[in-house]
Enzyme design. Structure first.
Site, mmCIF file in Angstrom:
data_model
loop_
_atom_site.group_PDB
_atom_site.id
_atom_site.type_symbol
_atom_site.label_atom_id
_atom_site.label_comp_id
_atom_site.label_asym_id
_atom_site.label_seq_id
_atom_site.Cartn_x
_atom_site.Cartn_y
_atom_site.Cartn_z
ATOM 1 N N CYS A 92 2.849 -6.449 -2.949
ATOM 2 C CA CYS A 92 2.899 -5.503 -4.033
ATOM 3 C C CYS A 92 4.277 -4.876 -5.218
ATOM 4 O O CYS A 92 4.209 -4.558 -6.217
ATOM 5 C CB CYS A 92 2.893 -3.868 -4.041
ATOM 6 N N HIS A 366 -3.047 0.326 -9.956
ATOM 7 C CA HIS A 366 -1.444 -0.386 -9.515
ATOM 8 C C HIS A 366 -2.269 -1.944 -9.425
ATOM 9 O O HIS A 366 -3.118 -2.106 -8.751
ATOM 10 C CB HIS A 366 -1.030 -0.060 -8.236
ATOM 11 N N CYS A 396 7.109 -0.070 -2.960
ATOM 12 C CA CYS A 396 6.921 -0.845 -1.230
ATOM 13 C C CYS A 396 6.340 -1.656 -1.921
ATOM 14 O O CYS A 396 5.329 -2.799 -2.295
ATOM 15 C CB CYS A 396 6.121 0.408 -0.749
#
Length: 410
Positions: A92, A366, A396
């Site tokens: 991510c 996302h 994160c």
């Protein structure tokens, strides 16, 4: 050390990341990448022969997203063949990392004009938890050393350990939706948003497709936790489960499952790109900087809890900049799950009106490898809109990591 300037930032809208439902789901990832690269070049009159490198974050590098997406997207965008490209994966955190490396190459004096960004087609290459590399039964040695469960189970475990209840994570999700709706209605994203057109010239998408502005606490309260059953999903013939992996490090923890689709990040498709230049190059070519890179950092934390590195990453990047939390005007912390943002706010004792002021991934989605670059662009636009100076962006990443960056509006 030389400075690195941000000249411009752009991104696609985020389309629902489901085949047959999302407006971008049938587009090739190279086309999404080329859309933002073409926009950057056209908006800034870039001589693409002088682009030293294009650094893209893409987490799932397989199928159409394999084969160095950055280079292929640049070629698809009509860039000069001398502009090189490389694609990286920090899960991510890939989109922030791509920009950080682009900035570092300029600050080192080795390059003058670099693009950092990312692309992810979650509709095609979304993560299958049963295929996760963290639970690879052929690599039991690493799994025994560092059990790494599914992120959603980690989010619930963190909420339990921190005493963050269902109402708190739901409340933050409602705020995210409200802020995103306000930002969209008032054009806060318009400066960076570029529409995606199909190859035949017809419009694919020109607006955010994922938000659910009518979300309320009442509607969220009706949703069942998403990761309770997944926590007990058998991962191998031995009956290993995600819950069991957590128990290896936290044997006495009884997980309270509080996360669901409404307070977790949305599955979407999207791409983003940021143009960076050295001061000398920018001045010589009439490019006006919008911001400068102040500091960057990377840090690791518990691979088993996986999502807790943003707070130490923020402390680290602030220390590198010689700054304190109070010096930062605005924060962007990716809402991978509601608990990540909630813990970030609580641990740093932040004013909630300075954090994710235009909503976050719970409302907007996302697109894994692109999100970090999207957040940096969102931060830049908002610093300008509010006439503020410093912004900190972090998120994160799987494996228990977090990159971070501080930018200063020029």
């Amino acid at each position: 050390m030389a400075e690195a300037w941000i000249i411009d930032a752009c991104r696609t809208p985020r389309g629902i990341g489901k085949k047959g439902k999302g407006a971008l789901a049938n587009e090739h990832p190279q086309h999404l990448g080329s859309t933002v690269l073409k926009a950057l070049a056209e908006r800034n009159d870039v001589n693409t022969a002088e682009v030293d490198d294009i650094i893209f974050g893409t987490s799932s590098q397989r199928g159409q997203q394999g084969g160095d997406l950055a280079r292929m997207a640049a070629l698809d965008a009509g860039y000069d063949t001398r502009s090189s490209g490389v694609t990286l994966d920090r899960f991510c955190g890939s989109g922030i990392t791509a920009v950080n490396i682009a900035a570092a190459s300029i600050m080192s004096g080795m390059e003058d004009l670099v693009i950092g960004g990312g692309c992810e087609m979650m509709s095609t290459f979304g993560q299958d938890p049963s295929q996760s590399p963290f639970i690879d039964s052929d690599n039991l040695h690493l799994r025994d050393m560092h059990p790494q469960p599914h992120q959603g189970v980690c989010a619930d475990a963190i909420a339990t350990l921190e005493g963050i209840d269902r109402e708190a994570v739901d409340q933050l999700a409602v705020v995210s939706q409200q802020r995103a709706a306000n930002a969209i209605a008032n054009g806060h994203f318009d400066k960076s948003l570029v529409p995606v057109y199909k190859l035949d010239g017809t419009l694919a998408l020109d607006h955010e497709e994922f938000p659910r502005p009518n979300t309320t606490l009442e509607s969220l309260s009706e949703l069942k936790p998403s990761f309770e059953a997944l926590a007990d999903y058998p991962l191998d013939e031995a009956g290993t489960t995600f819950r069991g992996l957590i128990a290896k490090k936290y044997p006495d923890l009884t997980i309270n499952h509080v996360h669901h689709a409404g307070n977790s990040s949305g599955v979407v498709d999207g791409a983003a790109a940021i143009l960076l230049a050295s001061p000398d190059y920018a001045k010589a070519h009439g490019m006006k900087p919008r911001a400068r890179i102040v500091a960057m950092s990377n840090i690791g934390d518990s691979p088993t809890l996986m999502l807790n590195a943003p707070v130490p990453a923020a402390h680290k990047v602030l220390a590198k900049a010689g700054m304190s939390v109070g010096d930062i005007d605005l924060f962007e912390i990716n809402e991978a799950f509601s608990v990540v943002a909630e813990k970030f706010i609580r641990d740093l004792n932040l004013d909630r009106d300075k954090v994710n002021v235009n909503g976050g991934a719970m409302a907007l989605g996302h697109p894994i490898g692109a999100t970090g670059s999207i957040l940096i662009g969102t931060m830049l636009d908002e610093l300008e809109r509010q006439d503020k100076q410093f912004g900190l962006v972090t998120m994160c990443a799987a494996g228990g990591m977090a990159p971070a960056i501080i930018i200063e509006r020029v």
